[in-house]
Motif scaffolding. Sequence first.
Motif, mmCIF file in Angstrom:
data_model
loop_
_atom_site.group_PDB
_atom_site.id
_atom_site.type_symbol
_atom_site.label_atom_id
_atom_site.label_comp_id
_atom_site.label_asym_id
_atom_site.label_seq_id
_atom_site.Cartn_x
_atom_site.Cartn_y
_atom_site.Cartn_z
ATOM 1 N N SER A 1 -5.448 7.142 8.555
ATOM 2 C CA SER A 1 -5.461 6.176 7.449
ATOM 3 C C SER A 1 -5.216 6.828 6.102
ATOM 4 O O SER A 1 -4.593 6.240 5.217
ATOM 5 N N SER B 1 0.852 -1.188 0.000
ATOM 6 C CA SER B 1 0.000 0.000 0.000
ATOM 7 C C SER B 1 0.894 1.248 0.000
ATOM 8 O O SER B 1 0.894 2.030 0.945
ATOM 9 N N GLY C 1 -3.537 -0.642 12.824
ATOM 10 C CA GLY C 1 -3.135 -0.263 11.478
ATOM 11 C C GLY C 1 -2.239 -1.291 10.818
ATOM 12 O O GLY C 1 -1.991 -2.370 11.349
ATOM 13 N N THR C 2 -1.761 -0.938 9.624
ATOM 14 C CA THR C 2 -0.858 -1.806 8.878
ATOM 15 C C THR C 2 0.423 -1.047 8.577
ATOM 16 O O THR C 2 0.438 0.185 8.489
ATOM 17 N N THR D 1 -2.319 3.789 8.437
ATOM 18 C CA THR D 1 -1.952 2.864 7.364
ATOM 19 C C THR D 1 -0.438 2.677 7.333
ATOM 20 O O THR D 1 0.052 1.557 7.336
ATOM 21 N N ASN D 2 0.300 3.769 7.301
ATOM 22 C CA ASN D 2 1.755 3.705 7.347
ATOM 23 C C ASN D 2 2.242 4.699 8.380
ATOM 24 O O ASN D 2 1.957 5.884 8.270
#
Lengths: 312, 124
Positions: A220, A145, A241-242, A180-181
């Motif tokens: 995000s 992503s 999150g990722t 997200t990151n």
Amino acid sequence: MKTNAQLEAYLSKLDRALSSLPVSDRAEILIEIKSHVLSAMERDPHQSIGALIAALGEPELVANKYLMERGNAPVKPPISPVVKWLVMGFLGTLALFLFFAGTLMWKFSPLLQVDEKNERVRILGGLIDVDGKAGQAKIGSSTLSGSFELDADWSDSESVRFEGTNPVDPTKRAIDVRFTNGKFEVKTSETEKFGWDCRSKAKGETRPRLEAGVLLFDFSGMKGVRCDLSVPREASLLLKGTNGNLEINEPEFHLDARLVNGNIEIAPADDEHYRVDLSVVNGSSDSFDSSDDPKAYRLTAQLTNGRITKEK
Amino acid sequence: MLGTVFNMIPSGENWKTQIRKGYIELCVLLLIRAHTRIYGFDLIEKLSVSELAVKEGTLYPLLSRMTTDGLLSANWEMEAVKGHPRKFYSLTRAGNRALDEMVGEFERMVRTFERLAQAEKGTK
């Protein structure tokens, strides 16, 4: 020509199966069988040699009848073609399975490789590759992503800084952070307010909002963010999150961290007890002391692809 | 019908095989004596016409053994037109005597069987 070849092949097998008999007897038997087939073909020229040979029976079985009529021990009966094919099929399938299993093991080993120094986690021999320094997380040849930066130089002029504080709901005392990151350093706040000091490569900033008693902070939509967060004592923090790196310093609050791809570092406070519940899929974790005290802070983490480290 | 009954007996196939073995031997010797001399393929056809199907893989080993036992004599003869050799079988003197005894024994067995079968019918 083909007829003779088939017949000769049959007679050759019969001869081998009769090898315990004298040569003269064998020769007489073979000539008589050949004479029988030729007589049958004379009688009906349209009859196939294959059918005539099949009517005789397997050469080993015919030989056994000759041997048994003479009181000799029969030869070992031939393996049925069906059994032969079943055995060959089984062995072939087994060989293929072992070949593919071996290839997969070779291709995807080691299953997990954590390089803390370079902030890199490689899973299944590099099939999943989380590279903190390069700012990339990949599955196969595809980037998951976009990129994220964990330890990049955030002080450059291109990053946007935003900071602030917000009181938490006094009843629920719940904070929900989504990303997200990013990289988050979390510590206990000296006040009753939730505080943030963030830098982002993205233009603009985000602010928390209160939803049903929960202070929601959603990163995000931001491409890479680094934040120092301050959480009030006794509050409950959900960090979800990722692609990230979470550093939790001496928490005096309840933590629920849920991360896919990345690392979680936790430095427990020396004078606090925690009810620890950690789960890791494709990764590893240091061991933490867990208390049964119901008043102890909850320390929950669910990590997929990465490592949970205990900092002293 | 008979086949169905045999299938109901666990060892039916085995019983049939046993009784057929001596019966085929007797019939083969009878046929050879009836034709004086005969070769294998012809013998199979004549047995088949008599509704006694015998496979090649069974008949030839039987002929071979009876020749070894001295019941039959075998002579190879070249057929004039087609030109491949054929093995003709005929009964030896010992074979003729053995066949007479076999026929006598078989007839006694049949008579015994008929008596027993008749007696069984009478009891019903």
